[in-house]
Design a protein around this motif. Sequence first.
Motif, PDB file in Angstrom:
ATOM      1  N   UNK A  68      34.551  22.057  47.285  1.00  0.00           N
ATOM      2  CA  UNK A  68      34.762  21.196  48.451  1.00  0.00           C
ATOM      3  C   UNK A  68      35.272  19.814  48.046  1.00  0.00           C
ATOM      4  N   UNK A  69      34.982  19.415  46.821  1.00  0.00           N
ATOM      5  CA  UNK A  69      35.454  18.129  46.305  1.00  0.00           C
ATOM      6  C   UNK A  69      36.837  18.240  45.667  1.00  0.00           C
ATOM      7  N   UNK A  70      37.412  19.455  45.689  1.00  0.00           N
ATOM      8  CA  UNK A  70      38.765  19.627  45.183  1.00  0.00           C
ATOM      9  C   UNK A  70      38.875  20.240  43.813  1.00  0.00           C
ATOM     10  N   UNK A  71      37.756  20.658  43.228  1.00  0.00           N
ATOM     11  CA  UNK A  71      37.796  21.300  41.909  1.00  0.00           C
ATOM     12  C   UNK A  71      37.997  22.804  42.101  1.00  0.00           C
ATOM     13  N   UNK A  72      39.137  23.292  41.668  1.00  0.00           N
ATOM     14  CA  UNK A  72      39.450  24.713  41.819  1.00  0.00           C
ATOM     15  C   UNK A  72      39.797  25.306  40.451  1.00  0.00           C
ATOM     16  N   UNK A  73      39.746  26.623  40.373  1.00  0.00           N
ATOM     17  CA  UNK A  73      40.144  27.351  39.159  1.00  0.00           C
ATOM     18  C   UNK A  73      39.354  26.913  37.929  1.00  0.00           C
ATOM     19  N   UNK A  74      38.062  26.604  38.118  1.00  0.00           N
ATOM     20  CA  UNK A  74      37.238  26.273  36.964  1.00  0.00           C
ATOM     21  C   UNK A  74      36.455  27.504  36.521  1.00  0.00           C
ATOM     22  N   UNK A  75      36.142  27.531  35.251  1.00  0.00           N
ATOM     23  CA  UNK A  75      35.440  28.672  34.674  1.00  0.00           C
ATOM     24  C   UNK A  75      34.376  28.164  33.717  1.00  0.00           C
ATOM     25  N   UNK A  76      33.129  28.561  33.981  1.00  0.00           N
ATOM     26  CA  UNK A  76      32.039  28.213  33.080  1.00  0.00           C
ATOM     27  C   UNK A  76      31.237  29.475  32.764  1.00  0.00           C
ATOM     28  N   UNK A  77      30.782  29.568  31.530  1.00  0.00           N
ATOM     29  CA  UNK A  77      29.907  30.679  31.138  1.00  0.00           C
ATOM     30  C   UNK A  77      28.649  30.119  30.499  1.00  0.00           C
ATOM     31  N   UNK A  78      27.511  30.696  30.843  1.00  0.00           N
ATOM     32  CA  UNK A  78      26.237  30.365  30.202  1.00  0.00           C
ATOM     33  C   UNK A  78      25.633  31.653  29.665  1.00  0.00           C
ATOM     34  N   UNK A  79      24.809  31.540  28.641  1.00  0.00           N
ATOM     35  CA  UNK A  79      24.260  32.730  27.984  1.00  0.00           C
ATOM     36  C   UNK A  79      22.844  33.037  28.463  1.00  0.00           C
ATOM     37  N   UNK A  80      22.021  32.008  28.646  1.00  0.00           N
ATOM     38  CA  UNK A  80      20.626  32.194  29.053  1.00  0.00           C
ATOM     39  C   UNK A  80      20.312  31.413  30.320  1.00  0.00           C
ATOM     40  N   UNK A  81      19.380  31.936  31.105  1.00  0.00           N
ATOM     41  CA  UNK A  81      18.827  31.182  32.226  1.00  0.00           C
ATOM     42  C   UNK A  81      17.850  30.135  31.694  1.00  0.00           C
ATOM     43  N   UNK A  82      17.787  29.016  32.391  1.00  0.00           N
ATOM     44  CA  UNK A  82      16.878  27.959  31.984  1.00  0.00           C
ATOM     45  C   UNK A  82      15.492  28.256  32.574  1.00  0.00           C
ATOM     46  N   UNK A  83      14.706  29.020  31.831  1.00  0.00           N
ATOM     47  CA  UNK A  83      13.361  29.360  32.275  1.00  0.00           C
ATOM     48  C   UNK A  83      12.333  28.528  31.505  1.00  0.00           C
ATOM     49  N   UNK A  84      11.068  28.876  31.631  1.00  0.00           N
ATOM     50  CA  UNK A  84      10.014  28.098  30.971  1.00  0.00           C
ATOM     51  C   UNK A  84      10.157  28.134  29.459  1.00  0.00           C
ATOM     52  N   UNK A  85      10.503  29.285  28.907  1.00  0.00           N
ATOM     53  CA  UNK A  85      10.674  29.389  27.459  1.00  0.00           C
ATOM     54  C   UNK A  85      11.798  28.478  26.983  1.00  0.00           C
ATOM     55  N   UNK A  86      12.903  28.438  27.754  1.00  0.00           N
ATOM     56  CA  UNK A  86      14.013  27.573  27.372  1.00  0.00           C
ATOM     57  C   UNK A  86      13.639  26.105  27.520  1.00  0.00           C
ATOM     58  N   UNK A  87      12.865  25.790  28.547  1.00  0.00           N
ATOM     59  CA  UNK A  87      12.369  24.416  28.717  1.00  0.00           C
ATOM     60  C   UNK A  87      11.553  23.988  27.498  1.00  0.00           C
ATOM     61  N   UNK A  88      10.653  24.860  27.057  1.00  0.00           N
ATOM     62  CA  UNK A  88       9.813  24.542  25.902  1.00  0.00           C
ATOM     63  C   UNK A  88      10.646  24.413  24.630  1.00  0.00           C
ATOM     64  N   UNK A  89      11.673  25.259  24.518  1.00  0.00           N
ATOM     65  CA  UNK A  89      12.561  25.178  23.351  1.00  0.00           C
ATOM     66  C   UNK A  89      13.237  23.814  23.288  1.00  0.00           C
ATOM     67  N   UNK A  90      13.825  23.381  24.404  1.00  0.00           N
ATOM     68  CA  UNK A  90      14.536  22.106  24.395  1.00  0.00           C
ATOM     69  C   UNK A  90      13.577  20.926  24.244  1.00  0.00           C
ATOM     70  N   UNK A  91      12.358  21.089  24.703  1.00  0.00           N
ATOM     71  CA  UNK A  91      11.360  20.033  24.502  1.00  0.00           C
ATOM     72  C   UNK A  91      11.105  19.830  23.012  1.00  0.00           C
ATOM     73  N   UNK A  92      10.967  20.918  22.272  1.00  0.00           N
ATOM     74  CA  UNK A  92      10.740  20.824  20.829  1.00  0.00           C
ATOM     75  C   UNK A  92      11.989  20.349  20.098  1.00  0.00           C
ATOM     76  N   UNK A  93      13.145  20.859  20.524  1.00  0.00           N
ATOM     77  CA  UNK A  93      14.400  20.554  19.825  1.00  0.00           C
ATOM     78  C   UNK A  93      14.877  19.129  20.095  1.00  0.00           C
ATOM     79  N   UNK A  94      14.894  18.731  21.370  1.00  0.00           N
ATOM     80  CA  UNK A  94      15.474  17.440  21.721  1.00  0.00           C
ATOM     81  C   UNK A  94      14.448  16.313  21.782  1.00  0.00           C
ATOM     82  N   UNK A  95      13.318  16.552  22.464  1.00  0.00           N
ATOM     83  CA  UNK A  95      12.347  15.467  22.616  1.00  0.00           C
ATOM     84  C   UNK A  95      11.611  15.182  21.322  1.00  0.00           C
TER      85      UNK A  95
END
Length: 227
Positions: A68-95
């Motif tokens: 709706x803001x005018x961004x067309x023909x974009x393509x993004x891929x992600x491998x994992x859903x951001x669930x609780x396990x992923x939250x805990x992973x990034x907490x240990x890795x980044x924080x």
Amino acid sequence: MNNCLLCRDEIVHELTPQEIFACKKIKQDFLCSRCGAEFHQIKAPHCPTCFRQQDKSKQCPDCKYWQALGYHNFKHQAIFSYNLAMHDYFKRYKRYGDYVLRLVFQPYLQQVLRQWQPPFIYVPTQKNHWQQRQFDPVKGIFGDLVNLTPALIKLPTSTPQAQKNRQQRLQTPQFFDFNQNYAAILQATQVTILDDIYTTGRTIFHARDCLRQQGYQGQISSLSLAR
């Protein structure tokens, strides 16, 4: 044998026929089966443009917002859903700055990255965050697997994106500048932007805008570890 990077239990690798009969290099595992099962790989059905896991293969509200803001023909891929396990992973890795955890998802990323073409532009951390951690999280995750181009410079922001709600994220003004030392990349026919987490898409679309404002006219795709 090696140990799981998350729980430290010993990992017993089961040899594949290719490793046995073709003398292929044995794949190194960084997650035990118990920890690996905590993470959810995104599979169909999902949003066709950003890979958000959902019940139907139709465009999600976030992607409709960007269109709706005018961004067309974009393509993004992600491998994992951001669930609780992923939250805990990034907490240990980044924080907490556990840099060795950058290796956890390398086998998955290696497989997916074969389908993508360079040049790879990564989303950088801002200077004060680098000084606190002494490493760049996105560069750490992808840097051992592909050649990265530091074409983006993250400008200081008053509040990190991770501490904002959805509306605050979407309203965040541009926080990237272009590194003119890498102006040659603007001649590429396509580029891939790499990030660790795709939440609303604000960061990726700021990165796209930054490249477009420099005159880049090629195709821009993006890939993240989590969505």
